[in-house]
Design a protein around this motif. Structure first.
Motif, PDB file in Angstrom:
ATOM      1  N   ARG A  38      -1.112   5.384  -8.771  1.00  0.00           N
ATOM      2  CA  ARG A  38      -0.423   6.446  -9.500  1.00  0.00           C
ATOM      3  C   ARG A  38       0.203   5.899 -10.783  1.00  0.00           C
ATOM      4  N   VAL A  65       0.838  -1.192   0.000  1.00  0.00           N
ATOM      5  CA  VAL A  65       0.000   0.000   0.000  1.00  0.00           C
ATOM      6  C   VAL A  65       0.881   1.253   0.000  1.00  0.00           C
ATOM      7  N   ASP A  66       0.474   2.248  -0.766  1.00  0.00           N
ATOM      8  CA  ASP A  66       1.174   3.534  -0.860  1.00  0.00           C
ATOM      9  C   ASP A  66       2.480   3.490  -1.643  1.00  0.00           C
ATOM     10  N   VAL A 104      12.222  10.556  -5.120  1.00  0.00           N
ATOM     11  CA  VAL A 104      12.184  10.930  -3.706  1.00  0.00           C
ATOM     12  C   VAL A 104      13.584  10.856  -3.092  1.00  0.00           C
ATOM     13  N   LYS A 130       9.174   5.747  -7.244  1.00  0.00           N
ATOM     14  CA  LYS A 130       9.521   6.903  -6.409  1.00  0.00           C
ATOM     15  C   LYS A 130      11.017   7.187  -6.389  1.00  0.00           C
ATOM     16  N   GLY A 182       2.537   3.184  -4.763  1.00  0.00           N
ATOM     17  CA  GLY A 182       2.295   3.903  -6.014  1.00  0.00           C
ATOM     18  C   GLY A 182       1.577   3.126  -7.106  1.00  0.00           C
ATOM     19  N   LYS A 183       0.830   2.110  -6.743  1.00  0.00           N
ATOM     20  CA  LYS A 183       0.130   1.303  -7.755  1.00  0.00           C
ATOM     21  C   LYS A 183      -0.874   2.149  -8.544  1.00  0.00           C
TER      22      LYS A 183
HETATM   23  P1  GDP Z   1      -1.033   2.675  -3.833  1.00  0.00           P
HETATM   24  O1  GDP Z   1      -1.586   2.559  -2.463  1.00  0.00           O
HETATM   25  O2  GDP Z   1       0.056   1.679  -4.071  1.00  0.00           O
HETATM   26  O3  GDP Z   1      -2.065   2.679  -4.910  1.00  0.00           O
HETATM   27  O4  GDP Z   1      -0.270   4.074  -3.873  1.00  0.00           O
HETATM   28  P2  GDP Z   1      -0.701   5.434  -4.576  1.00  0.00           P
HETATM   29  O5  GDP Z   1      -0.604   5.317  -6.039  1.00  0.00           O
HETATM   30  O6  GDP Z   1      -1.987   5.884  -3.996  1.00  0.00           O
HETATM   31  O7  GDP Z   1       0.494   6.361  -4.094  1.00  0.00           O
HETATM   32  C1  GDP Z   1       0.713   6.646  -2.733  1.00  0.00           C
HETATM   33  C2  GDP Z   1       1.328   8.017  -2.582  1.00  0.00           C
HETATM   34  O8  GDP Z   1       2.620   8.028  -3.164  1.00  0.00           O
HETATM   35  C3  GDP Z   1       0.540   9.090  -3.301  1.00  0.00           C
HETATM   36  O9  GDP Z   1       0.562  10.246  -2.511  1.00  0.00           O
HETATM   37  C4  GDP Z   1       1.292   9.281  -4.584  1.00  0.00           C
HETATM   38  O10 GDP Z   1       1.130  10.565  -5.106  1.00  0.00           O
HETATM   39  C5  GDP Z   1       2.717   9.035  -4.140  1.00  0.00           C
HETATM   40  N1  GDP Z   1       3.562   8.565  -5.236  1.00  0.00           N
HETATM   41  C6  GDP Z   1       3.285   7.552  -6.088  1.00  0.00           C
HETATM   42  N2  GDP Z   1       4.283   7.407  -6.963  1.00  0.00           N
HETATM   43  C7  GDP Z   1       5.206   8.346  -6.663  1.00  0.00           C
HETATM   44  C8  GDP Z   1       6.469   8.698  -7.224  1.00  0.00           C
HETATM   45  O11 GDP Z   1       6.962   8.128  -8.174  1.00  0.00           O
HETATM   46  N3  GDP Z   1       7.146   9.710  -6.618  1.00  0.00           N
HETATM   47  C9  GDP Z   1       6.635  10.376  -5.556  1.00  0.00           C
HETATM   48  N4  GDP Z   1       7.347  11.363  -5.040  1.00  0.00           N
HETATM   49  N5  GDP Z   1       5.453  10.082  -5.014  1.00  0.00           N
HETATM   50  C10 GDP Z   1       4.738   9.076  -5.565  1.00  0.00           C
END
Ligand code: GDP
Length: 613
Positions: free
Chosen positions: A123, A117-118, A223, A220, A120-121
């Motif tokens: 995104r 979770v979080d 980051v 990411k 970036g899936k």
């Molecule tokens: P999921 O839970 O795997 O679906 O994760 P999300 O896609 O919701 O991403 C979680 C958080 O990480 C969000 O606030 C995104 O904007 C951030 N995020 C995702 N990919 C990247 C990335 O490549 N770089 C950065 N800096 N943030 C990212």
């Protein structure tokens, strides 16, 4: 050994022969197979300590138990097997391409994105979609239909990839649990600043179990503190060795946020597919595939996204999807455009089904409407039986007294209906994760997409279940029926609200905790002897009030000398009273407890239920 006989009637005992029964069969079905009278099997079960009726669906264990007793070997046919047999009876084979090698053409890989979770899936799925939608007119409104297709250039050749865009391995697992294989390749997303986390491992285990090759997206990288090399090292421990280290897993460093290296990731997917999979299908046959997501649309009726796996699906085709069927009235692609046909690996939204299928249900095109209806009806009947089998409460004398004695397990049964398979699954998994202590179990007896129906209420009645309607209402007479039968049907439109309420309900179901509350104290000033009543305490109420019939203990010199007494008699002067308040005098009789002395204190208390935190 003697054949079991009931009421003097000999039962047809077997010699270990094998009988086949479908999951959720009843004693009547069993009786039919062995030429016995169903009532006699009911009696046999009763002797074994289980009360079941002849027509009720019973659990696998019950069938097994009965078979052992009657000396048969029972073979319980799984739903998947049964379905294969059902289709065979219509001369349909599901899951194989028709024709020969030369009939097969290359099809795009179908990809699921998984990971912690979080990481970036979501995104990433957005980023891929944005950079690369096939034939998406500029500014065209993309539709979320549960899957989409993109194109990428690999070695000067345009290649397509289909993404299932319900991220998370829950959907993947749910589909796999139903025997459906929807995914060819998994993209495992790992955030480079966070590294391998529990769900990363879970996801990769799921992919491995399903024998699905993995491409790792190290996300990411923009980051600060991102360490893609560390991720490679960590994953080595789980058998994913990067190509640059001599392994055969492709790792691609990306930033979903900045859209970095998304193309390389897509290329890696294609290269992995080419290297380890032979993805071909016959486009020239009746379409078959799997449903990915579906919901009930107010205006359009049942709307289902299906993924064509072989053949070509066309408007006008007659199809069966799980226990839904119908003629394809229209098809929409992931850009919301009408399409007339869809070939292998193409996701399309289909309109025209009678009802809403589940995620992971298989679909197939058949020649005749009648065949479609028959298959759907048989499947629906089987689902119902299976649901009833699950709800069957086994009243085993042995278990019954165990459970009663321990009083430990309580269970909340739920039936979840919702507007889309995704939300139903999300709600179910959140509810199952509720932690309200070990004394209560949550069990989801049935879940589905669509309105709350009479059959849901039926099921709820038989198993004391609560029905949850998520963004749906009761259909037809279901509401009246629920009211008449006292079935609790709750409607929600926000998941967390549903969860909160269920959690509260669960807390209410927990065995209440009691705490002791002191009511009053009485100091003994005098002891009167009565020939009829024994010793009577002449008291002064020091605090609170003393009420008749409340519990009391006797305290002497600060020590409790007797517990669990009852204020059996309470008098003021000559009158019986129900209570005496602080500052007043009176007489107390503690029933046949007579060991009282002057200066003893009688303290009264009651047990009150403690509200739960
Ligand atoms: P999921 O839970 O795997 O679906 O994760 P999300 O896609 O919701 O991403 C979680 C958080 O990480 C969000 O606030 C995104 O904007 C951030 N995020 C995702 N990919 C990247 C990335 O490549 N770089 C950065 N800096 N943030 C990212």
């Amino acid at each position: 050994m003697q054949a079991p006989s009931v009421g003097g009637v000999m039962l047809p005992r077997g010699n270990g022969e094998s009988i086949r029964l479908s999951r959720g069969a009843s004693l009547t079905d069993f009786a039919e197979k062995i030429n016995a009278n169903p009532a006699s099997l009911v009696a046999v079960m009763m002797n074994l300590g289980e009360m079941v009726t002849a027509t009720q669906s019973v659990s696998d264990e019950t069938l097994q138990l009965l078979a052992d007793e009657m000396n048969y070997t029972v073979q319980i046919v799984s739903p998947e097997e049964e379905d294969r047999e059902l289709l065979e009876s219509f001369d349909i084979e599901f899951g194989e391409d028709e024709g020969d090698e030369e009939d097969l053409v290359v099809r795009p890989p179908v990809v699921t994105v998984m990971g912690h979770v979080d990481h970036g899936k979501t995104r990433l799925l957005d980023a891929i979609r944005k950079t690369n939608v096939i034939a998406g007119e500029a500014g065209g409104i993309t539709q979320h239909i549960g899957a989409y297709q993109v194109a990428t250039e690999v070695n000067d050749e345009e290649r397509k990839i289909t993404f299932i865009d319900t991220p998370g391995h829950e959907a993947f697992t749910a589909m796999r649990a139903r025997g459906a294989k929807s995914t060819d390749i998994a993209i495992l997303v790992v955030a480079a600043n966070d590294g391998v986390m529990p769900q990363t491992v879970e996801a990769l285990n799921h992919a491995k179990a399903a024998d699905v090759p993995i491409v790792v997206a190290v996300n990411k990288i923009d980051v600060e503190g991102a360490d893609p090399t560390k991720v490679r090292g960590q994953l080595t421990e789980y058998g994913l060795v990067a190509e640059e280290y001599g392994g055969d897993t492709m790792f691609v460093d990306i930033s979903a946020k900045q859209g970095l290296h998304i193309d390389s990731l897509l290329e890696a997917v294609i290269l992995t597919a080419d290297a380890s999979l032979d993805l071909r299908a016959n486009p020239n046959q009746d379409a078959q595939g799997i449903s990915i997501e579906s919901r009930l649309d107010r205006g359009r009726g049942a709307v289902a996204t299906v993924l064509v796996q072989r053949g070509t699906l066309r408007v006008g085709d007659t199809m069966v999807v799980g226990d839904a069927y119908g003629r394809v009235r229209a098809m929409l692609d992931d850009n919301g455009n009408n399409v007339a046909e869809a070939g292998p690996s193409t996701p399309v939204q289909v309109l025209g089904l009678t009802n809403v299928p589940g995620a992971g249900d298989n679909f197939l095109v058949v020649e005749e409407d009648r065949t479609a209806r028959q298959i759907a009806e048989k499947r629906a009947a089987r689902e119902r039986n299976a649901a009833f089998a699950k709800r069957t409460r086994r009243v085993s004398l042995e278990d019954l007294d165990k459970v009663l004695k321990a009083g430990e397990v309580q269970q909340l049964n739920l039936i979840i209906k919702g507007d889309a398979s995704g939300s139903v699954e999300a709600l179910e998994s959140s509810l199952l994760q509720l932690d309200v202590g070990e004394e209560v179990d949550i069990r989801v007896l049935h879940r589905g997409v669509g309105a709350v129906t009479e059959s849901d209420i039926d099921l709820a009645m038989g198993s004391d279940a609560i029905v949850i309607g998520f963004n749906v209402r009761a259909a037809g007479r279901a509401q009246q029926m629920a009211e008449r039968e006292g079935v609790d049907v709750r409607y929600y439109s926000v998941i967390y609200q549903a969860i909160e309420e269920i959690e509260a309900a669960l807390k209410g179901m927990l065995k209440p905790e009691f705490e002791e509350v002191e009511l009053g104290t009485a100091e003994i000033r005098e002891v009167f002897k009565s020939s009829k009543l024994g010793n009577i305490a002449g008291v002064l109420i020091r605090s609170g009030e003393v009420r008749r019939n409340t519990k009391a203990r006797l305290v002497r010199d600060g020590k409790v000398v007797a517990e669990n007494l009852t204020i059996e008699g309470l008098r003021r002067f000559k009158d019986d009273v129900t209570e005496i308040r602080e500052g007043f005098e009176g007489g107390i009789n503690l029933g046949n407890f007579n060991d009282i002395k002057v200066d003893d204190v009688i303290a009264t208390y009651e047990m009150r239920e403690k509200p739960r935190a």
